[in-house]
Motif scaffolding. Structure first.
Motif, PDB file in Angstrom:
ATOM      1  N   GLN A  58       0.866  -1.169  -0.221  1.00  0.00           N
ATOM      2  CA  GLN A  58      -0.101   0.089   0.157  1.00  0.00           C
ATOM      3  C   GLN A  58       0.925   1.253   0.095  1.00  0.00           C
ATOM      4  OE1 GLN A  58      -3.691  -0.499   2.214  1.00  0.00           O
ATOM      5  NE2 GLN A  58      -3.236   1.660   2.986  1.00  0.00           N
ATOM      6  N   ARG A  59       1.813   1.233   0.770  1.00  0.00           N
ATOM      7  CA  ARG A  59       2.691   2.553   0.806  1.00  0.00           C
ATOM      8  C   ARG A  59       3.303   2.556  -0.444  1.00  0.00           C
ATOM      9  NH1 ARG A  59       6.308   2.257   5.904  1.00  0.00           N
ATOM     10  NH2 ARG A  59       4.419   2.966   6.619  1.00  0.00           N
ATOM     11  N   THR A  60       3.958   1.738  -1.362  1.00  0.00           N
ATOM     12  CA  THR A  60       4.441   1.748  -2.695  1.00  0.00           C
ATOM     13  C   THR A  60       3.384   2.309  -3.565  1.00  0.00           C
ATOM     14  OG1 THR A  60       6.148   0.201  -2.097  1.00  0.00           O
ATOM     15  CG2 THR A  60       5.768   0.685  -4.593  1.00  0.00           C
ATOM     16  N   LEU A  61       2.205   1.867  -3.409  1.00  0.00           N
ATOM     17  CA  LEU A  61       1.071   2.210  -4.177  1.00  0.00           C
ATOM     18  C   LEU A  61       0.953   3.763  -4.350  1.00  0.00           C
ATOM     19  CD1 LEU A  61      -1.427   1.659  -6.252  1.00  0.00           C
ATOM     20  CD2 LEU A  61      -2.643   1.283  -4.020  1.00  0.00           C
ATOM     21  N   ALA A  62       0.784   4.238  -2.919  1.00  0.00           N
ATOM     22  CA  ALA A  62       0.673   5.681  -2.708  1.00  0.00           C
ATOM     23  C   ALA A  62       1.711   6.423  -3.370  1.00  0.00           C
ATOM     24  CB  ALA A  62       0.645   5.938  -1.111  1.00  0.00           C
ATOM     25  N   ARG A  63       3.149   6.012  -3.274  1.00  0.00           N
ATOM     26  CA  ARG A  63       4.041   6.586  -3.790  1.00  0.00           C
ATOM     27  C   ARG A  63       4.184   6.765  -5.305  1.00  0.00           C
ATOM     28  NH1 ARG A  63       7.318   4.162   0.194  1.00  0.00           N
ATOM     29  NH2 ARG A  63       8.085   2.826  -1.402  1.00  0.00           N
ATOM     30  N   THR A  64       3.598   5.495  -5.980  1.00  0.00           N
ATOM     31  CA  THR A  64       3.552   5.658  -7.231  1.00  0.00           C
ATOM     32  C   THR A  64       2.155   6.257  -7.906  1.00  0.00           C
ATOM     33  OG1 THR A  64       4.336   3.257  -7.207  1.00  0.00           O
ATOM     34  CG2 THR A  64       3.206   3.794  -9.255  1.00  0.00           C
ATOM     35  N   ILE A  65       0.966   6.314  -7.386  1.00  0.00           N
ATOM     36  CA  ILE A  65      -0.002   7.197  -7.893  1.00  0.00           C
ATOM     37  C   ILE A  65       0.165   8.417  -7.227  1.00  0.00           C
ATOM     38  CG2 ILE A  65      -1.219   5.302  -8.746  1.00  0.00           C
ATOM     39  CD1 ILE A  65      -3.044   5.505  -6.070  1.00  0.00           C
ATOM     40  N   ALA A  66       1.032   8.893  -6.228  1.00  0.00           N
ATOM     41  CA  ALA A  66       1.132  10.364  -5.854  1.00  0.00           C
ATOM     42  C   ALA A  66      -0.138  10.658  -4.940  1.00  0.00           C
ATOM     43  CB  ALA A  66       1.233  11.386  -7.025  1.00  0.00           C
ATOM     44  N   LEU A  67      -0.378   9.846  -4.017  1.00  0.00           N
ATOM     45  CA  LEU A  67      -1.405  10.105  -2.868  1.00  0.00           C
ATOM     46  C   LEU A  67      -0.668  10.031  -1.609  1.00  0.00           C
ATOM     47  CD1 LEU A  67      -4.622   8.077  -4.058  1.00  0.00           C
ATOM     48  CD2 LEU A  67      -4.094  10.560  -4.048  1.00  0.00           C
ATOM     49  N   ASP A  68      -1.257  10.716  -0.847  1.00  0.00           N
ATOM     50  CA  ASP A  68      -0.704  10.668   0.530  1.00  0.00           C
ATOM     51  C   ASP A  68      -1.210   9.092   1.123  1.00  0.00           C
ATOM     52  OD1 ASP A  68      -3.207  11.158   2.523  1.00  0.00           O
ATOM     53  OD2 ASP A  68      -3.189  12.727   1.100  1.00  0.00           O
ATOM     54  N   ALA A  69      -0.527   8.752   2.140  1.00  0.00           N
ATOM     55  CA  ALA A  69      -0.905   7.456   2.818  1.00  0.00           C
ATOM     56  C   ALA A  69      -2.283   7.378   3.197  1.00  0.00           C
ATOM     57  CB  ALA A  69       0.071   7.176   3.920  1.00  0.00           C
ATOM     58  N   SER A  70      -2.718   8.339   4.096  1.00  0.00           N
ATOM     59  CA  SER A  70      -4.226   8.194   4.556  1.00  0.00           C
ATOM     60  C   SER A  70      -5.330   8.176   3.400  1.00  0.00           C
ATOM     61  CB  SER A  70      -4.448   9.289   5.554  1.00  0.00           C
ATOM     62  OG  SER A  70      -4.356  10.506   5.091  1.00  0.00           O
ATOM     63  N   THR A  71      -4.872   8.892   2.358  1.00  0.00           N
ATOM     64  CA  THR A  71      -5.894   8.822   1.221  1.00  0.00           C
ATOM     65  C   THR A  71      -5.943   7.498   0.767  1.00  0.00           C
ATOM     66  OG1 THR A  71      -5.723  11.133   0.957  1.00  0.00           O
ATOM     67  CG2 THR A  71      -6.518  10.048  -0.666  1.00  0.00           C
ATOM     68  N   THR A  72      -4.786   6.998   0.438  1.00  0.00           N
ATOM     69  CA  THR A  72      -4.460   5.843  -0.058  1.00  0.00           C
ATOM     70  C   THR A  72      -5.400   4.687   0.503  1.00  0.00           C
ATOM     71  OG1 THR A  72      -2.418   6.518  -1.278  1.00  0.00           O
ATOM     72  CG2 THR A  72      -2.986   4.073  -1.111  1.00  0.00           C
ATOM     73  N   GLY A  73      -5.258   4.711   1.978  1.00  0.00           N
ATOM     74  CA  GLY A  73      -5.947   3.775   2.669  1.00  0.00           C
ATOM     75  C   GLY A  73      -7.353   3.832   2.734  1.00  0.00           C
ATOM     76  N   GLY A  74      -7.704   5.175   2.357  1.00  0.00           N
ATOM     77  CA  GLY A  74      -9.261   5.169   2.266  1.00  0.00           C
ATOM     78  C   GLY A  74      -9.742   4.612   0.899  1.00  0.00           C
ATOM     79  N   VAL A  75      -8.895   4.954  -0.140  1.00  0.00           N
ATOM     80  CA  VAL A  75      -9.227   4.430  -1.312  1.00  0.00           C
ATOM     81  C   VAL A  75      -9.105   2.792  -1.690  1.00  0.00           C
ATOM     82  CG1 VAL A  75      -8.281   4.239  -3.706  1.00  0.00           C
ATOM     83  CG2 VAL A  75      -8.546   6.408  -2.637  1.00  0.00           C
ATOM     84  N   VAL A  76      -8.055   2.294  -1.094  1.00  0.00           N
ATOM     85  CA  VAL A  76      -7.806   0.698  -0.889  1.00  0.00           C
ATOM     86  C   VAL A  76      -9.117   0.071  -0.096  1.00  0.00           C
ATOM     87  CG1 VAL A  76      -6.488  -1.099   0.237  1.00  0.00           C
ATOM     88  CG2 VAL A  76      -5.435   0.793  -1.283  1.00  0.00           C
ATOM     89  N   ASP A  77      -9.388   0.802   1.128  1.00  0.00           N
ATOM     90  CA  ASP A  77     -10.495   0.108   1.903  1.00  0.00           C
ATOM     91  C   ASP A  77     -11.875   0.244   1.291  1.00  0.00           C
ATOM     92  OD1 ASP A  77      -8.880   0.055   4.341  1.00  0.00           O
ATOM     93  OD2 ASP A  77      -9.906   2.078   5.178  1.00  0.00           O
ATOM     94  N   ARG A  78     -12.118   1.328   0.481  1.00  0.00           N
ATOM     95  CA  ARG A  78     -13.618   0.911  -0.282  1.00  0.00           C
ATOM     96  C   ARG A  78     -13.533   0.175  -1.320  1.00  0.00           C
ATOM     97  NH1 ARG A  78     -12.813   6.438   0.922  1.00  0.00           N
ATOM     98  NH2 ARG A  78     -11.593   6.957  -0.807  1.00  0.00           N
ATOM     99  N   MET A  79     -12.053   0.086  -2.151  1.00  0.00           N
ATOM    100  CA  MET A  79     -12.028  -0.959  -3.362  1.00  0.00           C
ATOM    101  C   MET A  79     -12.063  -2.319  -2.657  1.00  0.00           C
ATOM    102  SD  MET A  79      -9.643   0.779  -6.089  1.00  0.00           S
ATOM    103  CE  MET A  79      -8.064   0.640  -5.322  1.00  0.00           C
ATOM    104  N   GLU A  80     -11.454  -2.425  -1.562  1.00  0.00           N
ATOM    105  CA  GLU A  80     -11.545  -3.733  -0.877  1.00  0.00           C
ATOM    106  C   GLU A  80     -13.045  -4.257  -0.551  1.00  0.00           C
ATOM    107  OE1 GLU A  80      -8.884  -6.295   2.208  1.00  0.00           O
ATOM    108  OE2 GLU A  80      -9.679  -4.431   2.858  1.00  0.00           O
ATOM    109  N   SER A  81     -13.832  -3.021   0.056  1.00  0.00           N
ATOM    110  CA  SER A  81     -15.214  -3.506   0.516  1.00  0.00           C
ATOM    111  C   SER A  81     -16.051  -3.616  -0.734  1.00  0.00           C
ATOM    112  CB  SER A  81     -15.693  -2.135   1.318  1.00  0.00           C
ATOM    113  OG  SER A  81     -16.033  -1.016   0.503  1.00  0.00           O
ATOM    114  N   ARG A  82     -15.598  -3.129  -1.792  1.00  0.00           N
ATOM    115  CA  ARG A  82     -16.275  -3.623  -3.198  1.00  0.00           C
ATOM    116  C   ARG A  82     -16.046  -4.874  -3.734  1.00  0.00           C
ATOM    117  NH1 ARG A  82     -17.473   1.936  -6.393  1.00  0.00           N
ATOM    118  NH2 ARG A  82     -19.725   0.903  -6.484  1.00  0.00           N
TER     119      ARG A  82
END
Length: 158
Positions: A58-82
């Motif tokens: 998740q940390r590498t994903l955040a750096r790769t798509i230029a998002l901060d870690a907390s925003t990426t966490g929320g994005v991943v949470d939503r995609m995982e829940s779907r």
């Protein structure tokens, strides 16, 4: 006492204003074309990156798509829940979670890619082939050169 009169500046001549407007337009076209899939541009970027780099953390994903870690966490949470991706414990580091697309995530991405490519075509439609190449080259130059000024600088995986 004299009042200081600010200079008259045409915002339509300012690159930042036009970049913001182009972003608005890009998101609007993306949502029009992919809205039925209930996928956002950031979610698409995350899904495509996970597809390109299976088991990315998740940390590498955040750096790769230029998002901060907390925003990426929320994005991943939503995609995982779907049901589009899942987190798995890394075999090398039990504290690290790797991201992998589910079958539903792969199916969604397969539907999204043709529409996303149409979005890009629509955005660039006013430009000739030569202008498109030059525009993209200059855009990359601006993004790469100014990356350090971002609140969430990107780190390319190339």
């Amino acid at each position: 006492m004299k009042r200081c009169q600010p200079p008259a500046i045409d915002i339509d001549d300012q690159p930042g204003h036009n970049i913001r407007r182009l972003h608005q337009i890009s998101v609007g076209i993306f949502l029009r074309e992919l809205g039925a899939l209930e996928l956002t541009p950031v979610q698409y970027a995350a899904l495509q990156t996970v597809a390109n780099h299976p088991a990315i953390d998740q940390r590498t994903l955040a750096r790769t798509i230029a998002l901060d870690a907390s925003t990426t966490g929320g994005v991943v949470d939503r995609m995982e829940s779907r049901g589009w991706l899942e987190r798995r414990t890394s075999p090398e580091d039990r504290r690290s979670r790797q991201l992998v697309l589910t079958d539903a995530g792969n199916a969604l991405l397969a539907k999204a890619v043709p529409a996303m490519l149409q979005v890009q075509e629509h955005i660039l439609a006013p430009l000739t082939e030569r202008q498109r190449g030059e525009f993209l080259k200059l855009l990359r130059l601006l993004v790469d050169t100014n990356n350090e000024h971002s609140r969430a600088p990107s780190e390319s995986m190339k």
